[in-house]
Design a protein around this motif. Structure first.
Motif, PDB file in Angstrom:
ATOM      1  N   GLY A  90      35.557  60.907  34.939  1.00  0.00           N
ATOM      2  CA  GLY A  90      34.611  61.627  36.510  1.00  0.00           C
ATOM      3  C   GLY A  90      34.070  61.149  36.952  1.00  0.00           C
ATOM      4  N   LEU A  91      33.295  60.047  36.301  1.00  0.00           N
ATOM      5  CA  LEU A  91      32.559  59.007  37.197  1.00  0.00           C
ATOM      6  C   LEU A  91      33.991  58.134  38.227  1.00  0.00           C
ATOM      7  CD1 LEU A  91      30.133  58.394  34.224  1.00  0.00           C
ATOM      8  CD2 LEU A  91      29.657  59.550  36.830  1.00  0.00           C
ATOM      9  N   ILE A  92      34.669  57.555  37.520  1.00  0.00           N
ATOM     10  CA  ILE A  92      35.306  57.003  38.161  1.00  0.00           C
ATOM     11  C   ILE A  92      36.275  57.686  39.426  1.00  0.00           C
ATOM     12  CG2 ILE A  92      37.372  55.560  38.044  1.00  0.00           C
ATOM     13  CD1 ILE A  92      36.673  54.787  35.094  1.00  0.00           C
ATOM     14  N   GLU A  93      36.769  59.381  39.262  1.00  0.00           N
ATOM     15  CA  GLU A  93      36.966  59.656  39.765  1.00  0.00           C
ATOM     16  C   GLU A  93      36.172  59.914  41.569  1.00  0.00           C
ATOM     17  OE1 GLU A  93      38.986  64.019  40.442  1.00  0.00           O
ATOM     18  OE2 GLU A  93      37.661  63.711  39.005  1.00  0.00           O
ATOM     19  N   GLY A  94      37.128  59.044  42.781  1.00  0.00           N
ATOM     20  CA  GLY A  94      36.970  59.465  44.204  1.00  0.00           C
ATOM     21  C   GLY A  94      36.373  57.390  43.920  1.00  0.00           C
ATOM     22  N   HIS A  95      36.202  56.570  43.219  1.00  0.00           N
ATOM     23  CA  HIS A  95      36.159  55.395  43.042  1.00  0.00           C
ATOM     24  C   HIS A  95      37.652  54.360  42.352  1.00  0.00           C
ATOM     25  CE1 HIS A  95      32.155  56.993  44.663  1.00  0.00           C
ATOM     26  NE2 HIS A  95      32.267  57.692  43.432  1.00  0.00           N
ATOM     27  N   GLU A  96      38.301  54.823  42.328  1.00  0.00           N
ATOM     28  CA  GLU A  96      39.428  53.828  41.723  1.00  0.00           C
ATOM     29  C   GLU A  96      39.296  52.686  41.882  1.00  0.00           C
ATOM     30  OE1 GLU A  96      39.469  57.001  42.717  1.00  0.00           O
ATOM     31  OE2 GLU A  96      40.389  58.261  41.592  1.00  0.00           O
ATOM     32  N   ASN A  97      40.002  52.469  43.454  1.00  0.00           N
ATOM     33  CA  ASN A  97      39.724  51.634  44.302  1.00  0.00           C
ATOM     34  C   ASN A  97      38.333  50.261  43.856  1.00  0.00           C
ATOM     35  OD1 ASN A  97      42.485  51.497  45.633  1.00  0.00           O
ATOM     36  ND2 ASN A  97      41.191  52.713  47.079  1.00  0.00           N
ATOM     37  N   LYS A  98      37.251  51.145  43.683  1.00  0.00           N
ATOM     38  CA  LYS A  98      36.056  49.887  43.627  1.00  0.00           C
ATOM     39  C   LYS A  98      36.038  49.663  42.394  1.00  0.00           C
ATOM     40  CE  LYS A  98      33.113  51.725  47.400  1.00  0.00           C
ATOM     41  NZ  LYS A  98      31.866  53.120  47.228  1.00  0.00           N
ATOM     42  N   VAL A  99      36.960  50.030  41.629  1.00  0.00           N
ATOM     43  CA  VAL A  99      36.553  50.010  40.230  1.00  0.00           C
ATOM     44  C   VAL A  99      38.157  48.928  39.501  1.00  0.00           C
ATOM     45  CG1 VAL A  99      37.076  50.927  37.324  1.00  0.00           C
ATOM     46  CG2 VAL A  99      35.777  52.185  39.245  1.00  0.00           C
ATOM     47  N   ALA A 100      39.027  49.674  40.624  1.00  0.00           N
ATOM     48  CA  ALA A 100      40.005  48.709  40.700  1.00  0.00           C
ATOM     49  C   ALA A 100      39.890  46.887  40.920  1.00  0.00           C
ATOM     50  CB  ALA A 100      41.273  48.841  40.837  1.00  0.00           C
TER      51      ALA A 100
ATOM     52  N   GLN B 178      36.682  45.824  40.921  1.00  0.00           N
ATOM     53  CA  GLN B 178      35.738  44.533  40.278  1.00  0.00           C
ATOM     54  C   GLN B 178      36.497  44.256  38.726  1.00  0.00           C
ATOM     55  OE1 GLN B 178      32.792  43.935  40.411  1.00  0.00           O
ATOM     56  NE2 GLN B 178      33.272  44.511  42.953  1.00  0.00           N
ATOM     57  N   VAL B 179      37.309  45.181  38.515  1.00  0.00           N
ATOM     58  CA  VAL B 179      37.983  44.977  36.657  1.00  0.00           C
ATOM     59  C   VAL B 179      38.689  43.861  37.748  1.00  0.00           C
ATOM     60  CG1 VAL B 179      39.994  45.907  34.459  1.00  0.00           C
ATOM     61  CG2 VAL B 179      37.728  47.539  36.372  1.00  0.00           C
ATOM     62  N   SER B 180      39.833  43.745  38.348  1.00  0.00           N
ATOM     63  CA  SER B 180      40.650  43.028  38.877  1.00  0.00           C
ATOM     64  C   SER B 180      39.593  41.580  38.554  1.00  0.00           C
ATOM     65  CB  SER B 180      41.494  43.118  39.839  1.00  0.00           C
ATOM     66  OG  SER B 180      40.901  42.983  40.741  1.00  0.00           O
ATOM     67  N   LYS B 181      38.803  41.097  39.159  1.00  0.00           N
ATOM     68  CA  LYS B 181      38.018  40.405  38.856  1.00  0.00           C
ATOM     69  C   LYS B 181      37.247  39.803  37.591  1.00  0.00           C
ATOM     70  CE  LYS B 181      35.774  41.125  43.696  1.00  0.00           C
ATOM     71  NZ  LYS B 181      34.278  41.007  44.261  1.00  0.00           N
ATOM     72  N   ARG B 182      37.529  40.256  36.802  1.00  0.00           N
ATOM     73  CA  ARG B 182      37.216  40.473  35.231  1.00  0.00           C
ATOM     74  C   ARG B 182      38.300  40.545  34.281  1.00  0.00           C
ATOM     75  NH1 ARG B 182      33.145  42.885  37.700  1.00  0.00           N
ATOM     76  NH2 ARG B 182      30.905  42.357  37.964  1.00  0.00           N
TER      77      ARG B 182
ATOM     78  N   MET C 108      44.205  41.081  35.026  1.00  0.00           N
ATOM     79  CA  MET C 108      45.238  42.614  35.868  1.00  0.00           C
ATOM     80  C   MET C 108      45.321  42.299  37.458  1.00  0.00           C
ATOM     81  SD  MET C 108      44.106  45.651  33.120  1.00  0.00           S
ATOM     82  CE  MET C 108      45.257  46.636  34.112  1.00  0.00           C
ATOM     83  N   ASN C 109      45.893  42.591  38.148  1.00  0.00           N
ATOM     84  CA  ASN C 109      45.671  42.886  39.552  1.00  0.00           C
ATOM     85  C   ASN C 109      45.420  44.019  39.340  1.00  0.00           C
ATOM     86  OD1 ASN C 109      48.183  44.333  40.169  1.00  0.00           O
ATOM     87  ND2 ASN C 109      49.259  42.761  39.686  1.00  0.00           N
ATOM     88  N   LYS C 110      44.889  44.244  41.180  1.00  0.00           N
ATOM     89  CA  LYS C 110      44.061  45.157  41.295  1.00  0.00           C
ATOM     90  C   LYS C 110      45.077  46.721  41.178  1.00  0.00           C
ATOM     91  CE  LYS C 110      41.851  47.489  45.147  1.00  0.00           C
ATOM     92  NZ  LYS C 110      41.429  47.120  46.798  1.00  0.00           N
ATOM     93  N   ASN C 111      46.904  46.398  41.671  1.00  0.00           N
ATOM     94  CA  ASN C 111      47.241  47.406  41.797  1.00  0.00           C
ATOM     95  C   ASN C 111      47.479  47.682  40.024  1.00  0.00           C
ATOM     96  OD1 ASN C 111      47.774  48.174  44.299  1.00  0.00           O
ATOM     97  ND2 ASN C 111      49.431  46.378  44.500  1.00  0.00           N
ATOM     98  N   GLN C 112      47.476  46.915  38.936  1.00  0.00           N
ATOM     99  CA  GLN C 112      47.928  47.628  37.065  1.00  0.00           C
ATOM    100  C   GLN C 112      46.856  48.242  36.972  1.00  0.00           C
ATOM    101  OE1 GLN C 112      48.484  43.213  36.406  1.00  0.00           O
ATOM    102  NE2 GLN C 112      50.086  43.515  35.604  1.00  0.00           N
ATOM    103  N   VAL C 113      45.556  47.620  38.361  1.00  0.00           N
ATOM    104  CA  VAL C 113      44.289  48.422  36.979  1.00  0.00           C
ATOM    105  C   VAL C 113      44.227  50.297  38.019  1.00  0.00           C
ATOM    106  CG1 VAL C 113      41.495  48.870  37.041  1.00  0.00           C
ATOM    107  CG2 VAL C 113      42.612  46.043  36.911  1.00  0.00           C
ATOM    108  N   LYS C 114      44.429  50.361  39.127  1.00  0.00           N
ATOM    109  CA  LYS C 114      44.696  51.427  39.285  1.00  0.00           C
ATOM    110  C   LYS C 114      46.018  52.314  38.956  1.00  0.00           C
ATOM    111  CE  LYS C 114      45.384  51.115  43.996  1.00  0.00           C
ATOM    112  NZ  LYS C 114      44.894  50.973  45.292  1.00  0.00           N
ATOM    113  N   ASP C 115      46.842  51.412  38.660  1.00  0.00           N
ATOM    114  CA  ASP C 115      47.836  52.002  37.574  1.00  0.00           C
ATOM    115  C   ASP C 115      47.721  52.509  36.560  1.00  0.00           C
ATOM    116  OD1 ASP C 115      50.847  53.657  37.516  1.00  0.00           O
ATOM    117  OD2 ASP C 115      51.164  50.969  36.125  1.00  0.00           O
ATOM    118  N   ARG C 116      46.786  51.916  35.467  1.00  0.00           N
ATOM    119  CA  ARG C 116      46.126  52.650  34.078  1.00  0.00           C
ATOM    120  C   ARG C 116      45.148  53.120  34.488  1.00  0.00           C
ATOM    121  NH1 ARG C 116      47.300  48.012  30.735  1.00  0.00           N
ATOM    122  NH2 ARG C 116      48.967  47.415  31.751  1.00  0.00           N
ATOM    123  N   ILE C 117      44.539  53.440  35.619  1.00  0.00           N
ATOM    124  CA  ILE C 117      43.710  54.282  35.990  1.00  0.00           C
ATOM    125  C   ILE C 117      44.187  55.776  35.805  1.00  0.00           C
ATOM    126  CG2 ILE C 117      41.625  55.586  37.339  1.00  0.00           C
ATOM    127  CD1 ILE C 117      40.941  52.876  37.521  1.00  0.00           C
TER     128      ILE C 117
END
Length: 67
Positions: A15-25, A27-31, A34-43
């Motif tokens: 619920g907290l992530i909802e609407g912020h998927e791009n920003k979360v992806a 940040q996760v891809s930087k750390r 995984m690339n941004k698209n992989q992270v968004k797919d998992r989310i």
């Protein structure tokens, strides 16, 4: 009981992530490796799974209430 608290925490996190998927992806891809698209797919997969489980839990509760 422990399983329910984990599910509730996961629902809250999603619920907290909802609407912020791009920003979360981003940040996760930087750390991670995984690339941004992989992270968004998992989310999105997790969101669908949590939604599906929520609907199942609600139906199970309704059946229990009807008994």
């Amino acid at each position: 009981m422990g399983e329910m608290s984990v599910k509730n925490k996961l629902r809250r996190l999603i619920g907290l992530i909802e609407g912020h998927e791009n920003k979360v992806a981003e940040q996760v891809s930087k750390r991670t490796s995984m690339n941004k698209n992989q992270v968004k797919d998992r989310i999105y997969k997790i969101q669908r799974k949590v939604d599906k489980d929520s609907n199942t839990d609600n139906r199970d509760q309704t059946r229990a209430d009807d008994s």
